[in-house]
Design a protein around this motif. Structure first.
Motif, PDB file in Angstrom:
ATOM      1  N   GLY A  81      13.507  64.742  38.270  1.00  0.00           N
ATOM      2  CA  GLY A  81      14.537  65.106  37.567  1.00  0.00           C
ATOM      3  C   GLY A  81      14.185  67.001  37.590  1.00  0.00           C
ATOM      4  N   ASN A  82      12.668  67.330  37.503  1.00  0.00           N
ATOM      5  CA  ASN A  82      11.908  68.587  37.733  1.00  0.00           C
ATOM      6  C   ASN A  82      12.567  69.113  38.680  1.00  0.00           C
ATOM      7  OD1 ASN A  82      11.375  69.090  34.675  1.00  0.00           O
ATOM      8  ND2 ASN A  82       9.798  68.492  35.052  1.00  0.00           N
ATOM      9  N   PHE A  83      11.952  68.509  39.850  1.00  0.00           N
ATOM     10  CA  PHE A  83      12.239  69.224  41.062  1.00  0.00           C
ATOM     11  C   PHE A  83      14.053  69.075  41.121  1.00  0.00           C
ATOM     12  CE2 PHE A  83       7.975  66.589  42.904  1.00  0.00           C
ATOM     13  CZ  PHE A  83       8.595  67.948  44.153  1.00  0.00           C
ATOM     14  N   ALA A  84      15.193  68.046  40.766  1.00  0.00           N
ATOM     15  CA  ALA A  84      16.303  68.405  40.850  1.00  0.00           C
ATOM     16  C   ALA A  84      16.475  69.879  40.410  1.00  0.00           C
ATOM     17  CB  ALA A  84      16.892  67.769  40.339  1.00  0.00           C
ATOM     18  N   TRP A  85      15.928  70.128  39.131  1.00  0.00           N
ATOM     19  CA  TRP A  85      16.302  71.415  38.864  1.00  0.00           C
ATOM     20  C   TRP A  85      16.052  73.022  39.448  1.00  0.00           C
ATOM     21  CZ3 TRP A  85      19.996  72.821  34.793  1.00  0.00           C
ATOM     22  CH2 TRP A  85      20.564  71.764  34.479  1.00  0.00           C
ATOM     23  N   VAL A  86      14.720  72.235  39.557  1.00  0.00           N
ATOM     24  CA  VAL A  86      13.858  74.088  40.458  1.00  0.00           C
ATOM     25  C   VAL A  86      14.967  74.042  41.770  1.00  0.00           C
ATOM     26  CG1 VAL A  86      12.379  74.562  41.346  1.00  0.00           C
ATOM     27  CG2 VAL A  86      11.377  73.066  39.074  1.00  0.00           C
ATOM     28  N   HIS A  87      15.586  73.250  42.965  1.00  0.00           N
ATOM     29  CA  HIS A  87      15.846  72.991  44.058  1.00  0.00           C
ATOM     30  C   HIS A  87      17.909  73.539  43.441  1.00  0.00           C
ATOM     31  CE1 HIS A  87      13.249  72.071  46.501  1.00  0.00           C
ATOM     32  NE2 HIS A  87      13.037  70.855  46.243  1.00  0.00           N
ATOM     33  N   TYR A  88      18.653  73.430  42.294  1.00  0.00           N
ATOM     34  CA  TYR A  88      19.793  73.485  41.773  1.00  0.00           C
ATOM     35  C   TYR A  88      19.324  75.677  41.694  1.00  0.00           C
ATOM     36  CZ  TYR A  88      23.462  74.206  39.156  1.00  0.00           C
ATOM     37  OH  TYR A  88      24.797  74.977  38.620  1.00  0.00           O
ATOM     38  N   HIS A  89      17.995  75.845  40.400  1.00  0.00           N
ATOM     39  CA  HIS A  89      17.708  77.029  40.361  1.00  0.00           C
ATOM     40  C   HIS A  89      18.184  77.704  41.432  1.00  0.00           C
ATOM     41  CE1 HIS A  89      18.196  77.078  35.906  1.00  0.00           C
ATOM     42  NE2 HIS A  89      17.658  75.889  36.040  1.00  0.00           N
TER      43      HIS A  89
END
Length: 484
Positions: free
Chosen positions: A97-105
């Motif tokens: 989930g954190n990976f997904a958010w960082v890539h989004y940012h």
């Protein structure tokens, strides 16, 4: 990717259980201090490092350090694979989930979607709820740790998370440690119960040591609680054992130092704290604790004859303790600008040194802050109330601040001090003027806030006897009678 697809991706991300949906992203969050604490925990090789890496990734992302955040998450993923291979997928829910958010940012939306796809595969057999997450014990446990690392406001929610994790696995030491830690912090805020048997932290710290007899941090924390209940012999044994097993672990050193300071062995405490400072030189907590030690030495010295005479050795020693206390308190809030307790302690030492204007400046700057945590607000109300009472000679202003403090955290140490100071002031006012309706009215409020309904009713009746028709007293009296 179109704006519509980007919005759809964002909506999916908001469904995730991870640091980006847990941790409050407010302007007053001290991410620099949080980063230092997480880096220290990783550097010292403490348990649950993957959890620290996950949280650190969130902090780095908030600071715009995206590549560091990705590396943090890779480290977390590596640890999960090496140490929890059988439950890797469940442990990875938060990391992915954190990976997904960082890539989004980072604007890497395709990569963000790929992690959502992984999560959908992992979570489908684990949950009937949202497609991209599952409330497993692992998720509840890590959420609890993250909330504990944030602010006192979230300790209750952290406790509830560990409770839910333990419902599924009551013998899990990691979540038992978290639950004991949450209980410990909450009890420190609300006040110590009247007997050992009623202390929940004691019960769960003992449970931690049943599950892991080598948990030295639990040993020293249990020792501190036993010390509060005058179980000195067992407490001493625990501290000595913890220091013997892990003589260089800063978390053990800091709590052992607190144990010795409370027990009156201040020089031993200072030695332990300075040793811990060698391992974590940027620890605001350690500097604050050293400042408290020197302040304790100052207060002890003030009781001795000659401390107010410049030609006496005790006078010079007093100046030294003031200087060292100020240095360490100031260092603490330089390292952590939102360290309210360190600022209040610094202001207190300024008053000891006759620097009234400097202390008042600090109090005014703190009173102007918004969104202070409740325990900070209460401590500030108490300290400013005492300042108004003893230095500004304004009982009316002191009453206002003590009342503010009384409306927060019933039963805490600060609450009790606000309560006792208020009663003392008001009773003196009534002794001087038995027809003082305002003093009776405020004393009624004090009794009401303390849950003493009968006494509150009597005070409001007295207040109305000397000030008939006062709507505030009439309303309070009516509320009290309706609640009985």
């Amino acid at each position: 990717m179109s704006d519509t697809l980007k919005e759809s991706l964002f909506e999916k991300l908001c469904q995730l259980q991870c640091h980006f949906t847990w941790i409050p992203q407010k302007d007053n969050t001290d991410f620099s201090d949080m980063k230092l604490r997480l880096q220290d925990s990783i550097k010292l090789g403490v348990k649950y490092q993957a959890t620290s890496y996950n949280h650190l990734a969130f902090v780095n992302c908030q600071q715009g350090n995206y590549e560091e955040a990705i590396q943090n998450l890779k480290e977390a993923e590596k640890i999960w694979r090496e140490n929890h291979n059988n439950e890797f997928e469940r442990r990875s829910i938060i990391t992915y989930g954190n990976f997904a958010w960082v890539h989004y940012h980072m604007g890497q939306l395709t990569e963000a979607q790929s992690y959502l796809d992984k999560l959908e595969i992992i979570c489908e057999p684990l949950s009937d709820g949202p497609r991209y997450t599952a409330m497993t014990p692992e998720v509840y446990g890590e959420k609890g740790w993250s909330l504990l690392s944030s602010a006192a406001t979230y300790y209750v929610e952290a406790k509830e998370c560990f409770e839910k994790a333990l419902e599924k696995d009551c013998n899990n030491v990691e979540w038992t440690v978290g639950y004991a830690t949450a209980l410990l912090r909450l009890e420190n805020i609300s006040g110590v119960p009247e007997n050992l048997e009623r202390s929940q932290p004691v019960r769960y710290l003992r449970r931690v040591l049943e599950l892991d007899p080598d948990d030295t941090v639990a040993m020293v924390n249990l020792a501190l609680k036993l010390q509060e209940f005058n179980e000195a012999e067992k407490a001493n044994e625990l501290v000595e054992e913890a220091l013997r097993k892990t003589p260089d672990l800063p978390y053990v050193l800091r709590y052992a130092a607190k144990f010795y300071r409370i027990g009156g062995d201040v020089d031993i405490a200072i030695g332990l704290l300075k040793r811990a400072l060698e391992f974590t030189p940027c620890s605001s907590f350690l500097h604050h604790q050293i400042g408290i030690c020197y302040r304790g030495k100052l207060f002890t010295l003030k009781k001795k004859a000659g401390s107010n005479y410049p030609d006496r050795a005790t006078f010079q020693l007093k100046a030294e303790f003031i200087s060292k206390s100020k240095y360490h308190f100031e260092k603490a809030f330089e390292l952590k600008p939102l360290f309210i307790f360190a600022k209040l302690d610094f202001a207190g030492i300024c008053l000891e040194n006759g620097e009234v204007a400097r202390a008042e400046e600090i109090y005014n700057s703190l009173l102007s802050l918004e969104d202070l945590a409740l325990d900070h607000k209460q401590a500030l109300a108490l300290q400013v109330g005492l300042f108004e009472l003893h230095h500004k000679r304004s009982k009316s202003n002191a009453i206002i601040y003590f009342l503010d403090g009384l409306k927060i955290h019933h039963g805490s140490k600060q609450w009790k001090l606000c309560d006792s100071n208020l009663r003392k002031i008001l009773r003196k006012q009534i002794q001087r003027n038995p027809r003082n309706s305002k003093a009776f009215g405020i004393l009624g409020m004090v009794h009401q806030l303390a849950g003493e309904k009968d006494e509150a009713v009597k005070c409001f009746e007295k207040a109305l006897e000397f000030d008939p028709g006062n709507e505030e007293y009439l309303n309070s009296l009516s509320d009290l009678r309706l609640s009985t």
